[in-house]
Design an enzyme around this catalytic site. Structure first.
Site, short mmCIF file in Angstrom:
data_model
loop_
_atom_site.label_atom_id
_atom_site.label_comp_id
_atom_site.label_asym_id
_atom_site.label_seq_id
_atom_site.Cartn_x
_atom_site.Cartn_y
_atom_site.Cartn_z
N HIS A 40 0.83 -1.21 0.00
CA HIS A 40 0.00 0.00 0.00
C HIS A 40 0.86 1.26 0.00
O HIS A 40 1.61 1.50 0.95
CB HIS A 40 -0.90 -0.03 1.24
CG HIS A 40 -1.84 1.12 1.34
ND1 HIS A 40 -1.72 2.11 2.29
CD2 HIS A 40 -2.92 1.45 0.60
CE1 HIS A 40 -2.69 2.98 2.15
NE2 HIS A 40 -3.44 2.62 1.13
N HIS A 82 -1.05 10.24 -3.35
CA HIS A 82 -2.31 9.76 -2.82
C HIS A 82 -3.46 10.75 -2.94
O HIS A 82 -4.60 10.39 -3.15
CB HIS A 82 -2.16 9.36 -1.34
CG HIS A 82 -3.45 8.95 -0.73
ND1 HIS A 82 -4.25 9.82 -0.01
CD2 HIS A 82 -4.11 7.78 -0.76
CE1 HIS A 82 -5.34 9.18 0.37
NE2 HIS A 82 -5.28 7.95 -0.06
O1 G3P Z 1 -6.65 1.76 -2.66
C1 G3P Z 1 -6.91 1.02 -1.52
C2 G3P Z 1 -6.75 1.96 -0.46
O2 G3P Z 1 -5.53 2.55 -0.71
C3 G3P Z 1 -7.80 2.99 -0.47
O3 G3P Z 1 -7.49 3.89 0.43
O4 G3P Z 1 -7.12 6.21 0.82
O5 G3P Z 1 -5.19 4.70 0.89
O6 G3P Z 1 -6.24 5.26 -1.29
P1 G3P Z 1 -6.45 5.06 0.19
CA CA Z 2 -5.19 3.86 -2.82
#
Ligand code: G3P
Ligand code: CA
Length: 348
Positions: A40, A82
């Site tokens: 992530h 992000h």
């Molecule tokens: O994309 C999965 C997850 O990353 C969604 O949350 O806010 O980290 O993009 P975010």
């Molecule tokens: Ca994401």
């Protein structure tokens, strides 16, 4: 021996061989796909999110897929970041203090690629207070990082695939689709052009494409995209209800899952749609079961060792619970190394 075999015997042998092949193929295709680790924002538990050093670290940890969030510059270049804003992860306030909008935010699409490349990227902070989002992570302001373009990050991952002989995938998320369209950008078309340039064009390509916005995924399909698509499902819906459904929350119902299955291949729910933040199961894991019944993979987000329910005695226990008791197919984590160990059976 073959030349002495009578014709009926040969026919029988052929039928037997074909039957065995069909049986073996059936067994092989019935085997569940291996569970995956999705890094992530790359190895964001250890280095500033979405930087190339964090990508290299995630790769070396053994991620199956590395995630990119993407947003557009003023000159139409996809950056890996992000937010649609720059102020939580860069020094934009110091370098361009006059370039904020009326809401006080500095938007990626108000800056050129050259301007964004002049920024220093660092650990995520709360833009209002300047405090780190995760106090125990990489120090604020230390070392020097820049923001990669989407193309640069793909080249890094594909380069490592060549030099290591592995085949790690990408897992990009289109950020702010509706916002970009309001600003005059067809972000899905630009996104697909970059992917095509790097060979991500078919259902078998090593990629999952994700979005919170159903209209974004449907737009990708309209443009002829055959890549695997994942519908993200937030804890609290922040988008408009898609046309056939009355509310965004309806996406979580059986009818909503039917709807998702009409254009996507999987769901990416917030963990709190599966268990509450205290670790209590939500509706007997109905969402996971319902998705699997429709052939959708389930990849929940986000698993963080430094932000997790206290019901678990360890981060590893939480990961094992989701992978093996609840049966998710993969998960997004800031701590790739730990998830890789858990999947390999080595996590304690
Ligand atoms: O994309 C999965 C997850 O990353 C969604 O949350 O806010 O980290 O993009 P975010
Ligand atoms: Ca994401």
């Amino acid at each position: 021996v073959g030349s002495r075999m009578k014709r009926p015997d040969r026919a029988l042998l052929l039928v037997a061989l074909v039957s065995i092949s069909v049986l073996l193929f059936g067994l092989a295709s019935a085997a569940p796909a291996p569970k995956i680790v999705i890094s992530h924002r790359a190895a964001s538990g250890y280095l500033p999110e979405h930087t190339l050093p964090a990508v290299a670290m995630a790769y070396a940890f053994g991620a199956d897929y590395i995630e990119q969030d993407v947003a557009l510059t003023k000159d139409g270049v996809l950056m890996v970041i992000h937010d649609i804003y720059l102020d939580a992860t860069t020094n934009v306030k110091q370098l361009f203090p006059d370039r904020k909008r009326a809401d006080g935010r500095f938007y990626v699409c108000d800056f050129t690629l050259a301007e964004i490349k002049s920024l220093r990227v660092g650990e995520r902070v709360n833009p209002a207070t300047g405090a780190p989002a995760f106090a125990g992570r990489f120090p604020l302001g230390a070392s020097k990082f820049e923001m990669p373009t989407f193309a640069e990050e793909i080249e890094m991952i594909q380069g490592l695939n060549k030099s290591t002989g592995r085949n790690i995938g990408i897992y990009p998320e289109v950020k702010g689709s509706a916002f970009h369209h309001r600003e005059g950008f067809d972000i899905e078309r630009i996104f697909l052009d970059v992917l095509a340039k790097y060979g991500y064009t078919s259902p078998g390509s090593k990629i999952f494409v994700q979005s919170f916005e159903p209209d974004c995924l449907k737009r990708l399909r309209e443009l002829g995209c055959t890549l695997p698509l994942v519908q993200l499902l937030p804890a609290t819906a922040g988008y408009e209800a898609p046309a056939p459904l009355s509310t965004p929350a309806a996406l979580l119902t059986p009818a909503g899952l039917d709807y998702i299955a009409s254009y996507a291949d999987g769901i990416g729910p917030s963990t709190t749609l599966i268990e509450t933040s205290k670790g209590v199961p939500v509706e007997g894991y109905a969402l996971v079961r319902g998705a699997h019944e429709r052939g959708l993979v389930v990849h929940p987000y986000t698993f963080r060792r430094d932000s997790m329910p206290t019901v678990y005695s360890s981060f590893e226990e939480m990961l094992r619970h989701f992978y093996f008791d609840i049966g998710v197919d993969g998960l997004f984590t800031d701590f790739t190394d730990i998830a890789v160990k858990v999947l390999s059976g080595a996590g304690k």
